[in-house]
Design a protein around this motif. Structure first.
Motif, short mmCIF file in Angstrom:
data_model
loop_
_atom_site.label_atom_id
_atom_site.label_comp_id
_atom_site.label_asym_id
_atom_site.label_seq_id
_atom_site.Cartn_x
_atom_site.Cartn_y
_atom_site.Cartn_z
N GLU A 181 0.83 -1.21 0.00
CA GLU A 181 0.00 0.00 0.00
C GLU A 181 0.86 1.26 0.00
OE1 GLU A 181 -3.10 0.26 -0.43
OE2 GLU A 181 -3.93 -1.71 0.00
N SER A 182 1.99 1.22 0.71
CA SER A 182 2.88 2.39 0.77
C SER A 182 3.50 2.68 -0.58
CB SER A 182 3.97 2.16 1.82
OG SER A 182 3.43 1.98 3.11
N VAL A 183 3.92 1.62 -1.29
CA VAL A 183 4.51 1.84 -2.62
C VAL A 183 3.46 2.36 -3.60
CG1 VAL A 183 5.58 0.68 -4.59
CG2 VAL A 183 6.34 0.14 -2.28
N TRP A 184 2.25 1.82 -3.53
CA TRP A 184 1.19 2.32 -4.41
C TRP A 184 0.87 3.78 -4.09
CZ3 TRP A 184 -0.84 2.31 -8.80
CH2 TRP A 184 -2.15 2.78 -9.05
N LEU A 185 0.85 4.13 -2.81
CA LEU A 185 0.63 5.53 -2.43
C LEU A 185 1.75 6.41 -2.97
CD1 LEU A 185 -0.76 7.78 -0.82
CD2 LEU A 185 0.47 7.00 1.22
N SER A 245 -5.94 -6.66 -1.80
CA SER A 245 -4.72 -6.30 -2.51
C SER A 245 -4.85 -4.87 -3.04
CB SER A 245 -4.48 -7.25 -3.68
OG SER A 245 -4.28 -8.57 -3.21
N SER A 246 -3.74 -4.17 -3.09
CA SER A 246 -3.77 -2.80 -3.61
C SER A 246 -3.94 -2.84 -5.13
CB SER A 246 -2.48 -2.06 -3.25
OG SER A 246 -1.41 -2.54 -4.04
N ARG A 247 -4.03 -1.66 -5.75
CA ARG A 247 -4.17 -1.57 -7.21
C ARG A 247 -2.82 -1.66 -7.91
NH1 ARG A 247 -7.26 3.86 -8.25
NH2 ARG A 247 -7.34 3.06 -10.40
N LEU A 248 -1.77 -1.89 -7.15
CA LEU A 248 -0.41 -1.84 -7.69
C LEU A 248 -0.20 -2.86 -8.81
CD1 LEU A 248 2.32 -0.45 -7.26
CD2 LEU A 248 2.93 -2.28 -5.69
N ALA A 249 -0.58 -4.13 -8.56
CA ALA A 249 -0.33 -5.18 -9.54
C ALA A 249 -1.09 -4.92 -10.84
CB ALA A 249 -0.72 -6.54 -8.96
N SER A 250 -2.37 -4.53 -10.72
CA SER A 250 -3.17 -4.29 -11.93
C SER A 250 -2.67 -3.05 -12.68
CB SER A 250 -4.65 -4.15 -11.59
OG SER A 250 -4.84 -3.16 -10.60
N ALA A 251 -2.18 -2.06 -11.94
CA ALA A 251 -1.66 -0.85 -12.60
C ALA A 251 -0.42 -1.18 -13.42
CB ALA A 251 -1.36 0.22 -11.56
N LEU A 252 0.46 -2.03 -12.87
CA LEU A 252 1.68 -2.39 -13.59
C LEU A 252 1.39 -3.33 -14.76
CD1 LEU A 252 4.27 -2.90 -10.70
CD2 LEU A 252 3.97 -0.93 -12.18
N SER A 253 0.52 -4.31 -14.52
CA SER A 253 0.23 -5.28 -15.58
C SER A 253 -0.50 -4.64 -16.76
CB SER A 253 -0.59 -6.45 -15.02
OG SER A 253 -1.86 -5.99 -14.57
#
Length: 912
Positions: free
Chosen positions: A656-660, A731-739
């Protein structure tokens, strides 16, 4: 009306200060802040001393969020009326609102000299303590502030002027912070300790705390023993009794032969004494005619647990854990607390005893005769609660998870039968009360979720939603039903029904921080922008009022002498200010406003300025970030190997911190882009590249470098593919944002030092890939089964965000290129125009079909699933849930389409 009345009054009395301030309040509340402030300052410069004007100005400044101006008012009033107790008191409280602790100390002493009352003196002392707590230099706090506060209190003690318990509490706090535990213990034991009467066993609790700090284990053990004899249900004293016992055993401590063991009485130093003590407590409870207490029986299991940890054979003297748990169930199985009590100690049972334990528990549940459906039902609510407890323990032991699909479906049938049967016991319940059998319904939902995650059969999910909707119809105040429905709808990508569910929870105060993540995690990612804005407001309203509210709590604590609560309030405020959730919601809200309004209702530059964004400043406390999320808010009876672990918590916070960080840098980059201006400056004109784009500012370069590093870190995190428990953190949105490629596409677009040709080939090429991932059916029927693809919505939202970013970059590029046409050579000018136009046209062709809905899958489905295993009523609830999901999808696609059409219009009008 109020302003008109004030004007009438001012016509008759031009110099009536109070009327002017009341008019200013009216202007403030009608949105005329500048006029209101000007009028208020006109009165404030005259330094009024009448109470009405001062109080009215205080109200106005609070509404303006300018509490520092109140201090100046009362500073002037105190100078003019130096003997006024009221004005001195108001000045102290004004300093308290802004946290001016040194001035609070001075104001407190001035007030005490004016009116020599004890509370005022100790206001000054407490202000010294607050200077110590807030001091950056710990050495300064320990050598100056706290010793001075100690001397001030000691002066009052010597003069025998200590009157109230609050003053003793403050003295204890000072000694504790100075590490003078011996002096604090002597004070509590002495005459001053007799004033500690507001809380039950307050004196004993403080003694226990000091014994533990000083590692006086004999005294700690003896005091625990003595208190347990008085109240054998006080769990904290069992823990301190066992802790001290094993510390004494480790040190081989033995009592003196002739003297008393210690000042608190006899000390236990062997396991045999502890076993006898616990067994005696249990036997006393067994003899009682009234309902027994749980403490002694749980203490027996706790002692077995500790002895087993230490490898002591003496645990056998306490009995077999299985038999002890059966005994506990026999006495307390009809209470909801039974499951939570026993769950802690189930690890004492070996796996081979789990089935036996379940069967033995079943024998203790009084059920009626087996009916045609093959089930026996409880005759009253106590028997129902016992049966529920057995079902919960069965799940905690993992016995339900070992069943095959057919076994789980049979279990669902049984639990449903018990749920429907139990509803008769709650016919007279109010709507605000829970049904006695609600937990059966919740367990059915959990088994359905197991089947869905294991088999991938979405029919299980739809039936789960139907069961929860049915449960909510009978028990509309059940928060667990609402929370689980909220989670499932979000996982399905249907945000529309979620806002009403969250509103009906009626979350209070800090709950917006602890459970708000369940809502805001999905708020901006599913295309429901209006609902997302409303969701962010739920949380932000609380955080913005926190500062003002906490100041009022502190003031009340001073007034009523609750000094020990003041540091707690300060720590609470700090924790909220450093909240991960607060930083996320604030960042996402500003991004949402830019994506939906910038260059539509106002320009990007105006939007950024209205938000007060400064690209150079990062106000997120990265090093002190606090994760205040309650990740166990949803009930779970999963076995230990499926529970949320500390490692899960750590990984979730990291993700969450990395996505933020990604979102915060994106926001600051957009602000930097907006504030670059619309023309290259003269000093940079000699640094322009061949396309005429001015060199990036150092801020933009720094932020782009940080974004690149953050995306590298993000890629490493997503490679781990961490799987959280279903009822754990989302799960954060991080994985979907990168993929999806959205992050890299936006980063490419923001590389303003690249030429427009490079922007066209890299940024827009990635946009084509991103667009291809948006194609598909969000909702479709396959073989009479309703299938969903909620990830398409999230990818489409990322596409829309990327469209906005690329559009703003293109707009900025146009503003730079346009004035340079006349100064460029004809060939280069043509090249620039062609590449620029190609970029805009390519971009336009990409989003135009989407804006007209040609890529949006048709959703006009007639939901007529075949659900033979469900009754007609259950089918109705399931279809209602399906309708909500379908309606939400349509709403999401409608909002996304509307926004894309607006962006397409903006792009179409863009000229180079």
């Amino acid at each position: 009306m109020a302003i008109q009345q004030a004007d009438k009054l001012l016509k008759k009395h031009k110099d009536l200060h109070c009327a002017k301030v009341l008019k200013a309040i009216g202007l403030q509340r009608t949105g005329k802040q500048d006029e209101a402030f000007s009028l208020a300052q006109e009165v404030a410069t005259l330094e009024p001393t009448d109470d009405n004007s001062l109080q009215a100005l205080t109200i106005l400044y609070r509404e303006m969020h300018r509490p520092e101006l109140v201090t100046k008012l009362y500073e002037a009033a105190v100078k003019k009326v130096p003997l006024s107790e009221e004005y001195h008191s108001h000045l102290f409280m004004a300093y308290a609102r802004v946290g001016e602790y040194k001035k609070m100390q001075q104001a407190g002493m001035a007030l005490y000299k004016t009116v020599p009352k004890n509370p005022y003196y100790f206001w000054s002392v407490m202000s010294l303590v607050m200077q110590a707590i807030s001091a950056q230099d710990e050495k300064l706090a320990q050598t100056m502030f706290l010793p001075l506060a100690e001397r001030m209190v000691e002066k009052m003690v010597k003069e025998e002027k200590i009157e109230a318990e609050a003053e003793v509490q403050l003295y204890f706090m000072i000694l504790e912070r100075l590490g003078k535990y011996v002096e604090a213990l002597d004070m509590v034991r002495g005459p001053l300790g007799e004033k500690l009467t507001s809380e039950l066993q307050s004196r004993e609790n403080k003694c226990m705390m000091m014994y533990q700090r000083l590692q006086l284990w004999p005294e700690c053990n003896a005091l625990s023993y003595k208190l347990l004899l008085k109240n054998p249900d006080e769990w904290q004293f069992y823990l301190s009794y066992f802790d001290s016992l094993f510390h004494l055993m480790d040190k081989s401590w033995s009592p003196p032969n002739e003297e008393e063991h210690c000042v608190e009485g006899p000390v236990h130093t062997t396991v045999a004494e502890a076993v006898k003590f616990v067994v005696d407590r249990m036997e006393e409870e067994d003899k009682k005619d009234s309902r027994p207490l749980r403490g002694p029986y749980m203490a027996c299991l706790e002692l077995i647990h500790r002895l087993r940890q230490r490898g002591c054979p003496d645990e056998e003297e306490l009995g077999d854990p299985l038999e002890l748990m059966l005994q506990f169930f026999g006495k307390f199985g009809d209470k909801p607390c039974c499951i939570t009590d026993l769950k802690i100690y189930l690890h004492l049972l070996p796996p081979e005893q789990h089935t036996q334990f379940e069967n033995r528990l079943g024998e203790l549940v009084p059920l009626g005769e087996v009916g045609e459906d093959g089930f026996g039902f409880p005759g009253d609510t106590k028997a129902l609660q016992r049966h529920l407890c057995v079902c919960q323990l069965s799940r905690v032991l993992g016995l339900q998870h070992t069943l095959d699909t057919e076994g789980k479906l049979c279990l669902i049938t049984e639990l449903k039968a018990h749920y429907h049967y139990g509803l008769q016991f709650g016919k007279s319940c109010l709507k605000t009360e829970l049904q006695f059998s609600d937990t059966y319904c919740l367990m059915v939902a959990h088994v359905y979720i197991d089947l869905w995650t294991e088999t991938g059969d979405e029919n299980m999910l739809w039936q789960c939603l139907g069961v929860l909707e049915e449960g909510l119809s009978y028990s509309p105040s059940n928060a667990q039903f609402k929370l689980l429905l909220l989670l499932l709808f979000c996982r399905l990508g249907a945000f529309q029904p979620v806002v009403d569910l969250y509103s009906s929870l009626d979350a209070k105060h800090v709950q917006h921080d602890t459970i708000g993540y369940l809502l805001t995690r999905y708020a901006g990612s599913l295309g429901q922008f209006a609902a997302a804005s409303q969701s962010y407001n739920f949380s932000l309203r609380f955080f913005h009022s926190n500062q003002k509210d906490t100041s009022e709590y502190i003031i009340q604590a001073y007034k009523y002498g609750a000094f020990e609560k003041i540091p707690e309030f300060i720590a609470f405020r700090t924790r909220l200010n450093q909240s991960l959730h607060f930083a996320q919601v604030r960042t996402e809200r500003m991004l949402l406003d830019l994506y939906t309004e910038a260059d539509i209702t106002s320009s990007l530059e105006e939007s950024v300025k209205a938000m007060g964004l400064c690209p150079e400043e990062d106000d997120i406390p990265w090093d002190n970030m606090r994760d205040n999320r309650d990740l166990t808010v949803l009930f779970s009876w999963d076995p230990k190997d499926r529970e949320l672990t500390e490692e899960h918590r750590r990984l979730s916070l990291e993700e969450e911190s990395v996505w933020l960080k990604v979102r915060s840098l994106t926001l600051r980059l957009l602000a930097s882009l907006a504030l670059l201006g619309h023309a290259p400056s003269k000093r940079n004109s000699d640094k322009t590249n061949e396309n005429g784009v001015s060199a990036k500012s150092s801020t933009l370069q720094t932020l782009l470098s940080q974004l690149d590093l953050t995306l590298q870190t993000a890629a490493q995190i997503t490679e781990k593919q961490t799987q959280y428990p279903f009822l754990g953190p989302p799960s954060s949105r991080l994985a979907s944002a990168l993929s999806s490629g959205s992050c890299h596409c936006q980063a490419s677009a923001l590389q303003l030092s690249l030429t427009l040709q490079e922007l066209e080939t890299t940024g827009l090429g990635k946009m084509s890939d991103l667009l291809s991932r948006c194609k598909g059916d969000v909702l479709e029927m396959k073989d009479s089964r309703l299938m969903t693809q909620p990830s398409l919505l999230e990818t489409l939202v990322f596409f829309v965000e990327t469209v906005c970013v690329v559009l703003w970059v293109a707009s900025y590029s146009a503003s730079v290129l346009r004035p340079l046409k006349s100064s460029l050579q004809k060939k280069k000018k043509k090249k620039t125009k062609d590449s620029s136009t190609a970029m805009v046209h390519t971009h336009y062709r990409l989003i135009l079909p989407l804006s007209h809905g040609s890529y949006f899958p048709p959703l006009a489905l007639h939901l007529c699933l075949s659900l033979p295993s469900l009754s007609q009523e259950e089918c109705g609830f399931t279809r209602a849930a399906m309708d909500k999901v379908q309606t939400s999808y349509l709403g999401s696609l409608q909002e996304l389409g509307d926004l894309l059409r607006k962006r397409a219009d903006s792009l179409k009008s863009l000229k180079f």
